[in-house]
Design an enzyme around this catalytic site. Structure first.
Site, PDB file in Angstrom:
ATOM      1  N   ARG A 108       0.193  -1.130  -0.253  1.00  0.00           N
ATOM      2  CA  ARG A 108      -0.029  -0.154   0.428  1.00  0.00           C
ATOM      3  C   ARG A 108       0.928   1.325   0.081  1.00  0.00           C
ATOM      4  O   ARG A 108       0.166   2.376   0.291  1.00  0.00           O
ATOM      5  CB  ARG A 108      -0.611  -0.211   1.749  1.00  0.00           C
ATOM      6  N   LYS A 130       2.571  12.032 -11.770  1.00  0.00           N
ATOM      7  CA  LYS A 130       1.803  10.438 -12.174  1.00  0.00           C
ATOM      8  C   LYS A 130       2.503   9.540 -12.357  1.00  0.00           C
ATOM      9  O   LYS A 130       3.792   9.033 -12.663  1.00  0.00           O
ATOM     10  CB  LYS A 130       1.228  11.065 -13.547  1.00  0.00           C
ATOM     11  N   GLU A 172       8.743  19.526 -25.315  1.00  0.00           N
ATOM     12  CA  GLU A 172       7.892  19.449 -23.823  1.00  0.00           C
ATOM     13  C   GLU A 172       8.151  20.592 -22.991  1.00  0.00           C
ATOM     14  O   GLU A 172       7.355  21.574 -23.054  1.00  0.00           O
ATOM     15  CB  GLU A 172       8.283  18.145 -23.064  1.00  0.00           C
ATOM     16  N   LYS A 214       6.439  23.499 -14.758  1.00  0.00           N
ATOM     17  CA  LYS A 214       5.096  22.380 -15.016  1.00  0.00           C
ATOM     18  C   LYS A 214       5.226  22.202 -12.796  1.00  0.00           C
ATOM     19  O   LYS A 214       3.022  21.720 -12.847  1.00  0.00           O
ATOM     20  CB  LYS A 214       5.985  21.052 -15.628  1.00  0.00           C
ATOM     21  N   GLU A 224      -6.135  17.429 -12.403  1.00  0.00           N
ATOM     22  CA  GLU A 224      -5.837  17.526 -13.670  1.00  0.00           C
ATOM     23  C   GLU A 224      -7.373  18.015 -13.662  1.00  0.00           C
ATOM     24  O   GLU A 224      -8.244  17.690 -14.446  1.00  0.00           O
ATOM     25  CB  GLU A 224      -6.121  16.796 -14.302  1.00  0.00           C
ATOM     26  N   ARG A 228      -4.445  21.944 -15.533  1.00  0.00           N
ATOM     27  CA  ARG A 228      -3.914  21.068 -15.583  1.00  0.00           C
ATOM     28  C   ARG A 228      -3.829  20.748 -16.776  1.00  0.00           C
ATOM     29  O   ARG A 228      -2.865  20.556 -17.842  1.00  0.00           O
ATOM     30  CB  ARG A 228      -2.908  20.011 -14.748  1.00  0.00           C
ATOM     31  N   ASN A 232      -1.446  20.252 -21.470  1.00  0.00           N
ATOM     32  CA  ASN A 232      -2.207  18.903 -22.700  1.00  0.00           C
ATOM     33  C   ASN A 232      -1.795  19.725 -24.101  1.00  0.00           C
ATOM     34  O   ASN A 232      -1.998  19.276 -25.369  1.00  0.00           O
ATOM     35  CB  ASN A 232      -3.331  18.415 -22.853  1.00  0.00           C
ATOM     36  N   HIS A 235      -0.944  18.149 -26.845  1.00  0.00           N
ATOM     37  CA  HIS A 235      -0.775  16.656 -27.697  1.00  0.00           C
ATOM     38  C   HIS A 235      -2.219  15.572 -28.013  1.00  0.00           C
ATOM     39  O   HIS A 235      -1.963  14.894 -27.928  1.00  0.00           O
ATOM     40  CB  HIS A 235      -0.847  16.326 -25.494  1.00  0.00           C
ATOM     41  N   HIS A 239      -0.711  12.556 -30.103  1.00  0.00           N
ATOM     42  CA  HIS A 239      -0.764  11.864 -29.938  1.00  0.00           C
ATOM     43  C   HIS A 239      -1.463  11.005 -31.190  1.00  0.00           C
ATOM     44  O   HIS A 239      -1.293   9.410 -30.937  1.00  0.00           O
ATOM     45  CB  HIS A 239      -1.863  11.022 -28.291  1.00  0.00           C
ATOM     46  N   HIS A 249       7.219  10.568 -29.353  1.00  0.00           N
ATOM     47  CA  HIS A 249       6.360  10.943 -28.492  1.00  0.00           C
ATOM     48  C   HIS A 249       6.863  12.657 -28.776  1.00  0.00           C
ATOM     49  O   HIS A 249       5.427  13.571 -29.528  1.00  0.00           O
ATOM     50  CB  HIS A 249       6.070  11.012 -27.663  1.00  0.00           C
TER      51      HIS A 249
HETATM   52 ZN    ZN Z   1       4.195  14.520 -23.725  1.00  0.00          ZN
END
Ligand code: ZN
Ligand code: ADP
Length: 342
Positions: A108, A130, A172, A214, A224, A228, A232, A235, A239, A249
Site C-alpha cells: 500500500r 503521475k 516538451e 510544470k 487535472e 493542468r 496538454n 498533445h 497523441h 512522442h
Molecule cells: Zn508529452
C-alpha cells in the site's frame, strides 16, 4: 545545483536540477533499497550506482506492463521488503513510471525516488506525480498519483542520449515556453543550437524552467480538474499522430503544437507572426511541423479522445507566446482545418 519543491497531496517532492548521479547514495537510506534501471542505462552508468540490490529491465515502452510490475513485486518479496524499504528508479520515463507505480501499490505504498536519465523524464515525467503502466494497448491506463521523494536531474548523463530521444524532451520544453514563459521562448530562439546539442548550460535552463513551470501548474491542480489541462498543449493531435504515424512522442507533440498554433491564428487568438515564431523554433530544434499519416487513422484517434464532449473537443490554444487558453472547438472545424474531413 538548484532545488525545486513540488507540493503534492501525499507529500512534497524535491527536484534536484544539476545534481550529479554520483550523489544518489547520499539521498538514499543506508539499507533497504532496491534499484531499478534498464539495460542501456545500466551499460552506460551501472558502475556509478550505489551498492544495493538492482533489477535491470529490458529497455522500451513495451516493458511498462503489469507483468514487469509483477517481476519487481516478486523481487521485493524475495528481499522481504516492507513498507520501510525504498525503491529507486534510474532511467527514462519508462523506468520512472513503473517504479512509481510499484512503489505506490506494494504494501500500500513505500518510498521512492528517481534519477531521471532522459531529457523527457527530467522535464516532464519526473514532475507531476503521475505513474502507471500500459494495459492492453492503452497507455498509462492503470496507475496512481503519487510524488517521488526526490528526482535527480544530472545534465551530464544526457550526453549519451540518442537524437530522437532528445527531440522528445525538446518538444516538451517548447511546450512549457509556449504555454507559460515568453523568456524561456526567447532563450530557446537565441540558443537553439546549444539546446538542440544538449549543452549542459542550456539543459540546466531548460530543465530548471520546465520543472518550475510544470510544478506551478501541477501544485495548483494535481488531479487535472482545470488549469493542468494547459499541459496538454499539442498533445491531443500529438497523441493521434504518434499512434497513426508511428513516430516518437516528441515528433507527434511538435506537429500537434504547430497545428494548434495555426488553429489559434484561425480563431483570432494568436498573431500570424507569433505562430511563425513557434514554427521556426520547432524547425531550428530539428522538430517537425507536420507528419504524414493515414487521415482516417488520425481522425479516428482524435474522435476517440477523452477530452471530447459531444461534438466539440476541449482544445488548448495560444492567445500569445507564453499564454495558453482551453477552448471548446467543434470537431468538424478541427478536422477541416487539419485537412482530415475528406
Ligand atoms: Zn508529452
Ligand atoms: P522516455 O524517458 O523518453 O519516456 P525511455 O525510458 O523509454 O523513455 O527511454 C528512452 C530510451 O533511452 C531507452 O531505450 C533507454 O534505455 C534509453 N536511455 C535512457 N537514458 C539514457 C541515457 N542517459 N543515455 C542513453 N540512452 C538512455
Amino acid at each position: 545545483m538548484k532545488e525545486y519543491v513540488v507540493r503534492g497531496l501525499l507529500g512534497d517532492s524535491r527536484v534536484l536540477v544539476g545534481e550529479s548521479l554520483d550523489s544518489l547514495a547520499a539521498l538514499l537510506p543506508e539499507r533497504g533499497v532496491l534499484l531499478v534501471t534498464d539495460e542501456n542505462v545500466d551499460r552506460l552508468y551501472g558502475d556509478r550506482l550505489p551498492d544495493f540490490p538492482k533489477m535491470v529491465l529490458p529497455p522500451g515502452e513495451a516493458e511498462k506492463t503489469l507483468d514487469t510490475a509483477r517481476e519487481v513485486y516478486r523481487r521485493l518479496v524475495r528481499l522481504e521488503a516492507g513498507r520501510d524499504w525504498f525503491l529507486c528508479g534510474v532511467g527514462g520515463g519508462v523506468v520512472c513510471d513503473l517504479v512509481g507505480f510499484v512503489a505506490s501499490t506494494y504494501v500500500r505504498g513505500m518510498g521512492f525516488g528517481f534519477c531521471a536519465t532522459t531529457l523527457l523524464a527530467q522535464v516532464d515525467a519526473s514532475v507531476g506525480g503521475k505513474n502507471g503502466v500500459n494495459f492492453e494497448g492503452y497507455k498509462n491506463l492503470v496507475g496512481a498519483f503519487n510524488q517521488p521523494r526526490f528526482v535527480v536531474c544530472d545534465p551530464a548523463v544526457l550526453a549519451t542520449l540518442p537524437e530522437e530521444e532528445a527531440a522528445s524532451g525538446l518538444a516538451e520544453v517548447v511546450k512549457h515556453a509556449a504555454i507559460a514563459d515568453p523568456d524561456l521562448f526567447t532563450f530557446l530562439e537565441e540558443n537553439a543550437r546549444e539546446a538542440r546539442g544538449l549543452a549542459p548550460e542550456a539543459v540546466l535552463r531548460m530543465v530548471g524552467d520546465s520543472v518550475r513551470i510544470k510544478s506551478a501548474v501541477v501544485s495548483e491542480d494535481e488531479r487535472e480538474a482545470g488549469r493542468r489541462k494547459v499541459l496538454n498543449f499539442g498533445h491531443t493531435l500529438g497523441h493521434a499522430l504518434e499512434k497513426a504515424a508511428g513516430v516518437s512522442h516528441g515528433y507527434g507533440v511538435s506537429a500537434g503544437m504547430a497545428a494548434a498554433a495555426r488553429l489559434s491564428v484561425d480563431m483570432g487568438l494568436l498573431a500570424e507572426e507569433e505562430a511563425r515564431r513557434l514554427e521556426n523554433l520547432l524547425l531550428s530544434l530539428g522538430l517537425p511541423l507536420s507528419l504524414s499519416a493515414d487521415r482516417r487513422a488520425v481522425a479516428d484517434a482524435l474522435l476517440r479522445d477523452k477530452k471530447r464532449a459531444g461534438d466539440t473537443l476541449d482544445y488548448v490554444l495560444l492567445s500569445g507566446l507564453g499564454t495558453a487558453v482551453a477552448r471548446p472547438v467543434p470537431v468538424k472545424k478541427l478536422l477541416a482545418l487539419l485537412g482530415l474531413d475528406s
